[in-house]
Structure formats: structure tokens, C-alpha cells
Design an enzyme around this catalytic site. Structure first.
Site, PDB file in Angstrom:
ATOM      1  N   ASP A  52      14.254  44.619   8.526  1.00 21.47           N
ATOM      2  CA  ASP A  52      14.784  45.662   9.401  1.00 21.47           C
ATOM      3  C   ASP A  52      16.238  45.938   9.025  1.00 21.47           C
ATOM      4  O   ASP A  52      16.601  45.833   7.856  1.00 21.47           O
ATOM      5  CB  ASP A  52      14.649  45.175  10.854  1.00 21.47           C
ATOM      6  CG  ASP A  52      14.394  46.307  11.837  1.00 21.47           C
ATOM      7  OD1 ASP A  52      15.255  47.191  11.931  1.00 21.47           O
ATOM      8  OD2 ASP A  52      13.348  46.300  12.516  1.00 21.47           O
TER       9      ASP A  52
ATOM     10  N   SER B  64       7.786  50.922  16.672  1.00 22.64           N
ATOM     11  CA  SER B  64       8.673  49.832  16.272  1.00 22.64           C
ATOM     12  C   SER B  64       8.650  48.701  17.286  1.00 22.64           C
ATOM     13  O   SER B  64       8.794  47.532  16.940  1.00 22.64           O
ATOM     14  CB  SER B  64      10.114  50.328  16.165  1.00 22.64           C
ATOM     15  OG  SER B  64      10.397  50.842  14.905  1.00 22.64           O
TER      16      SER B  64
ATOM     17  N   HIS C 174      18.728  48.114  15.514  1.00 20.68           N
ATOM     18  CA  HIS C 174      17.285  48.083  15.716  1.00 20.68           C
ATOM     19  C   HIS C 174      16.696  46.711  15.392  1.00 20.68           C
ATOM     20  O   HIS C 174      15.802  46.214  16.091  1.00 20.68           O
ATOM     21  CB  HIS C 174      16.677  49.163  14.820  1.00 20.68           C
ATOM     22  CG  HIS C 174      15.210  49.348  14.923  1.00 20.68           C
ATOM     23  ND1 HIS C 174      14.318  48.607  14.187  1.00 20.68           N
ATOM     24  CD2 HIS C 174      14.482  50.216  15.641  1.00 20.68           C
ATOM     25  CE1 HIS C 174      13.092  49.014  14.446  1.00 20.68           C
ATOM     26  NE2 HIS C 174      13.158  49.981  15.329  1.00 20.68           N
TER      27      HIS C 174
END
Length: 614
Positions: free
Chosen positions: A195, A438, A253
Site C-alpha cells: 500500500d 479497499s 491509506h
């Protein structure tokens, strides 16, 4: 749609929410959290500035990197692309070469160049080295102080758990994590999160291993060089130059998805994670304006224990790998992603991938369409399809991803985050909500970690997929045949029961969904005769305990018992008025667990359950 200068993939968060408070929050206190929807990022215009070229075994080009770049230059000349040079960048872990073009090519010119290269008998495969970008940003304000942890139990004391983390415990839309924690918490298992990297956060740091930064472009990484480096620090992926990619704040994120996998739990701080005794191996592949496919593929191989030139061996190979990223283009045999997935699966890693957020068939998205991955769609608190989620026959199962139409907090998945819009050093640690596939994928990755932690022998990726699909629970609402979302919704408890026999005998606790004092549980629904069981842990000194149901339509009865499951005929207390407005009052409650059962007298919907005590 807004046009960009490069072909991209998208990191799969469709919307975000913001945690806001006027002053710092200490452990055990709550801050008002409000949701802020962010627009999804637009697709880029297909321009290509790097290629991934795989040569056939035994060819001179495969062994001579200078000749490899020359082959691309010659192909550009034959394709009529004057003044297009190429240079060799590096070889990938899968045996391909990355070649950088001297200028970006538009979609038509790039396609012409690749056609010429594919006609070369020395070349087995060629594709653009596309880039990924984020689709939203998370913000949070008010740091939370840490407290000493405690032994995990069925009802964690994390202050935000009951009100915000519906995705873990809600009877309709959650994954039934609390009851699964009786069997496993992921101890001893490594989960790689590929990520944006990770930032410091007191509610997950103890579960984070040293990862690696695989970004090979200093502009993207915000580091001084193109070299890969130990650690996976997220420097922030904000962009303030519209000529590079859309202007956007930092997302952090990777910290959010890592929190879903393994946020510390029952430590009196913030929120909970699915496999909260597992270890997270952060692998950074996304930064400013995204990250290249070739870096992501290398990271996938390395995370599984494979060799990557120039990078030290991974001392903590991951049993499960989470990839909450993807983009357009089918994953075909011989492609960089498929080759990397094949290597990871061969190394024993289960690869979990988000399906994508374009509300279209995922067959044209990669790596979700790769063979051998578990592709995960997104569902709402109602158990229905999230409006943005990709769908199709290649979706294996679904998990909570949220949907902003359900409001705050029920429209978002909530985890740890940093509140800065730029560098993490400019912000503070907190909690925030995001919505997207996600968010769905790390729920699955966390449950895989739980399974591996109690399996008598390591499960193969194929065995894991079969078990998850066989134990998924049916969608509680109709999923149209034109938008299939897999076999059902991830069920952590059922999956663990497939490996660990359910508890039997007088010492076993009832299978109940925990609720928290003064934290309403909304949106309850069912048919006549349906029963839903909840539990409340009452501390010493509590007084004036009330159990309430209200709102919605239909008719329910509420029965309550102390330290045992009530039934329709055996209970300590009962409220059975017409409709849904039921109340049970206990002036001097006992210390321990009360079990609350809702029984449908008639079909009911949108009912709220709440427990209150002083």
C-alpha cells in the site's frame, strides 16, 4: 472525466470520513466523528512512459540489457515514432525488464509500439508499466493517548468499537468478528499490506514489523534517491501540482487498511482490528501520483518470501498479502501481475485483492482479475452491494466496504489514521472512516490470518479460498443477477468453526453480538420468528440499567437474562408492547454480562437497540 498525463491504476477507497474534535481525546473518551465524502479520482488518458518487456528464455536480449533497450528504440523507429529513445531501468523479480521511454506516448502511439514489439520473436510479453493513484483522502484530528492493554475478550473495551465499527459486529452487515475472537486472533501470522506504507500510531505500532519501500522513483517516493530502502514510512501522497496528477491531500491509506487487519484491541484505546494479534508487514509501493506496476509486482514477490535483486531477503514471509489497489486491464497469462501472483501463491501466500470501485465488471481490472487471488467486493451495513463496488463472476466473496448513503458512522469503515493533509509530521494520529473495496479486502486478509493461526498445518491458498467461500453467509438482501458479488458475505465465526469445533457444554458463552453503553445499534431487521442475540458487560458501580428498542416498522419483543441466553419462554425480564418501543429497567444491575434477545413478532425493519446505565 478529467484527463491526466499518465495511465494509472487506482487505490480502491471510494470515499472518506473525518474524525474531528475540539480538543485532544484521552483514552476511554469519545470525540464526535463526522463523515466527509470525497470524489473518486478520474481515470487517466492512457499515456505511457515505461514498458515492462519479457524476453523469451535463451535470447541474447534477455542477457544483454543494453541490447534490450536498443530493441525498444528500434521498434519505436519501425512504428514511426521519431525521436523516441529508451533506456534500461532494471529487471523485475519475475524476470522481465523495465524500460523507460524518453517521452510519454499517447494511447494510440503506445499501442503501435507494443504491437511492433510483440511481433519480435525474441519477446514473450510486453505491457505498459502503469501507475496507481489514490481515490480519496482521510483526515482526523485529536490524538488519542495510549493505555496499557488487557487480555482480549468477547467485548473489547476500545471506546469507538461499539458505535463506529459496525463492520466488525453488526448483526446484518458485519463479519461476526467478536464471536470468532473466542477461537483465534491471528497470533503468530504475518500479513503483508502492500500500500502507501504506514505511519506511527499508538494503536497499531506494537503489531508492525519493519517492512520495505519498493518505490523506484524519487518523485513518487519523496525520498532523495530512486533506490529502494528498508522501512515503509509513508511520507504522504499529497499532490499540489495539477500538471503531474490531480491535486489531492495525503490519504495515509496504508495505515487505515493495516488497522483493519491488526489494530490493537481491548487496550482501552480507539478501535479494534480483525486479527489483532497478527503482525503487519508494511510494503510501500504508492506515493505521490501513485506507483508503478513493476514496483508492486516486485513487492508481491518479496512479501511472499521470493527473491528480488538488490533487496535483502524478507525475514518475515507473509502467509497472507493484502492488495487494496488495482486498475483497468485484464490480468492475462504472462502479464507482470499474473506472473507475480503465481510466484506468491507458489510460495504459499494467500493473495487478497480489492475488486475495484467503478461499479462495473471486474474482469477488466487487475490484479483483481488475476487467477489465484481472492477478489473481494464491498457491501453496506444492510448487507447489500455498495453502490461503487465492482462485480462479476470473478468476485469470490464480499466484505464490509461501506457506502456513504448509509450516513455517519454506518456508511464508512473506521480505523486508525493520520490527520495531516501533507506530511505525517504535520499532523497527529487519530481515527477516520473510508468507504471502498479497499476496506473490504483487509477484512478478508484478517480472517485468513485468524485461520492460519489455529490451523494444525498451514492452509494452502486454494484451501483458504475454499473455506472462506464455503462458510460465507448468504446476502440478507437480494443481489441482482446482473451484478453478482460472490458467494456471500465474509463470516469470521463460521470460517473459524470450519477449523475449530464450536464450543459445547455449560462453560461456553452464548453466541451474542456485543453492544456498548449508550451506543445505539440501528438498522436492525428481520422476519416474524427471527431472533437476534446481543450482550452487554456491566461494570461495578453501574446503576439504572435500561434496555430500549425504538423506531422503524413492525413488531418486536425483547427478553433479557443475566449470564445466560434468554429464550421466548425462559427469561429474567420481558417487554412485549405492540410495535417496537420496548423498555426493560433494572435499578440495581449485577456485575457481569446481560444477554438481550430481540424476537420478531412480525416482520420488522430499521429498529434501534440501545443499552443505557449510569
Amino acid at each position: 472525466m478529467q484527463q491526466r498525463s499518465r495511465t494509472t491504476f487506482c487505490l480502491l477507497a471510494a470515499a472518506v470520513a473525518v474524525a474531528m474534535a475540539a480538543s485532544p481525546i484521552m483514552a476511554g473518551q469519545r470525540a464526535p466523528l463526522r463523515a466527509v465524502t470525497q470524489p473518486a479520482s478520474t481515470a487517466q488518458d492512457g499515456r505511457v512512459d515505461r514498458l515492462i518487456v519479457r524476453y523469451r528464455s535463451g535470447t541474447a536480449l534477455r542477457a544483454d540489457k543494453t541490447r534490450a533497450a536498443a530493441a525498444v528504440r528500434n521498434a519505436a523507429t519501425r512504428s514511426g515514432l521519431a525521436a523516441t529513445d529508451a533506456r534500461y531501468v532494471r529487471s523485475t523479480a519475475t524476470g522481465a525488464d523495465v524500460v523507460k521511454l524518453s517521452r510519454p506516448l499517447d494511447r494510440a502511439s503506445a499501442a503501435a509500439l507494443m504491437r511492433t514489439l510483440r511481433a519480435d520473436p525474441n519477446i514473450a510479453h510486453v505491457e505498459p508499466d502503469v501507475r496507481m493513484t489514490h481515490t480519496g483522502a482521510a483526515f482526523a484530528k485529536a490524538p488519542v493517548a495510549a493505555r496499557a492493554g488487557a487480555t482480549p475478550n468477547l467485548t473489547p473495551n476500545d471506546p469507538y468499537f461499539g458505535q463506529y465499527q459496525w463492520h466488525l459486529h453488526h448483526a446484518t452487515g458485519g463479519i461476526r468478528a467478536p464471536s470468532a475472537w473466542n477461537s483465534a486472533t491471528g497470533e503468530g501470522v504475518v500479513v503483508a499490506v502492500i500500500d502507501t506504507g504506514i505511519v506511527q500510531h499508538d494503536d497499531i505500532d506494537a503489531n508492525v514489523l519493519e517492512g520495505y519501500d519498493f518505490i523506484t522513483d524519487a518523485f513518487v517516493s519523496r525520498r532523495e534517491t530512486d533506490e529502494r530502502v528498508p522501512g515503509a514510512h509513508d511520507y504522504g501522497d499529497w499532490n499540489d501540482d495539477p500538471n503531474q496528477c490531480p491535486v489531492s491531500p495525503s490519504s495515509f491509506h496504508g495505515t487505515h487498511t493495516a488497522g483493519t487487519v491488526a489494530e490493537l484491541t481491548n487496550n482501552g484505546l480507539g478501535m479494534a482490528g480483525v486479527a489483532h494479534n497478527a503482525k503487519v508487514l508494511p510494503v510501500r509501493v504508492l506515493g505521490r501520483c501513485g506507483g508503478y506496476m513493476s514496483d508492486i509486482a516486485d513487492a508481491l514477490v518479496w512479501a511472499s518470501g521470493g527473491e528480488v535483486a538488490g533487496v535483502p531477503a524478507n525475514e518475515n514471509p507473509a502467509e497472507v498479502i493484502n492488495m487494496s489497489l488495482g486498475g483497468s486491464g485484464a490480468c492475462t497469462a504472462g502479464s507482470e501481475f499474473q506472473t507475480a501472483v503465481d510466484a506468491a501463491v507458489a510460495n504459499g501466500s494467500t493473495v487478497v485483492v480489492a475488486a475495484g470501485n467503478y461499479n462495473t465488471n471486474l474482469s477488466q481490472f487487475t490484479p483483481a482479475s488475476c487467477a489465484g487471488v481472492i477478489a473481494v467486493g464491498a457491501t453496506r451495513i444492510t448487507g447489500g452491494k455498495s453502490s461503487f463496488s465492482n462485480y462479476g463472476a470473478l468476485v469470490d466473496l464480499s466484505a464490509p466496504g461501506g457506502d456513504s448513503v448509509d450516513g455517519n458512522p454506518n456508511g464508512y469503515v473506521w480505523q486508525n489514521i493520520n490527520d495531516s493533509e501533507t506530511s505525517p509530521e504535520n499532523g497527529q494520529q487519530n481515527y477516520g472512516g473510508m468507504a471502498g473495496t479497499s476496506m473490504s479486502a483487509p477484512h478478508v486478509a484478517g480472517v485468513v490470518a485468524m485461520l492460519q493461526s489455529v490451523a494444525q498445518a498451514p492452509l494452502t491458498p486454494a484451501e483458504v479460498e475454499t473455506l472462506l467461500k464455503n462458510t460465507a453467509r448468504a446476502f440478507p438482501v437480494n443481489i441482482p443477477s446482473g451484478t453478482p458479488m460472490g458467494v456471500g458475505i465474509l463470516d469470521a465465526e463460521a470460517a473459524l468453526a470450519g477449523l475449530v469445533p464450536p464450543c459445547q457444554g455449560p462453560d461456553c458463552e452464548p453466541d451474542a453480538t456485543p453492544i456498548v453503553n449508550r451506543s445505539p445499534v440501528p438498522g436492525l431487521m428481520g422476519n416474524a420468528g427471527d431472533e437476534q442475540l446481543y450482550s452487554l458487560d456491566v461494570p461495578a458501580g453501574a446503576t439504572n440499567l435500561n434496555f430500549l428498542t425504538y423506531g422503524g416498522s413492525g413488531d418486536v419483543t425483547v427478553v433479557v437474562s443475566f449470564n445466560k441466553e434468554p429464550t421466548a419462554t425462559e427469561y429474567d425480564l420481558r417487554s412485549s408492547r405492540p410495535g417496537n418501543n420496548e423498555t426493560i429497567r433494572i435499578a440495581a444491575p449485577k456485575i457481569g454480562t446481560y444477554y438481550i434477545k430481540l424476537i420478531g413478532v412480525a416482520k420488522f425493519a430499521n429498529v434501534t437497540l440501545e443499552a443505557r446505565h449510569n
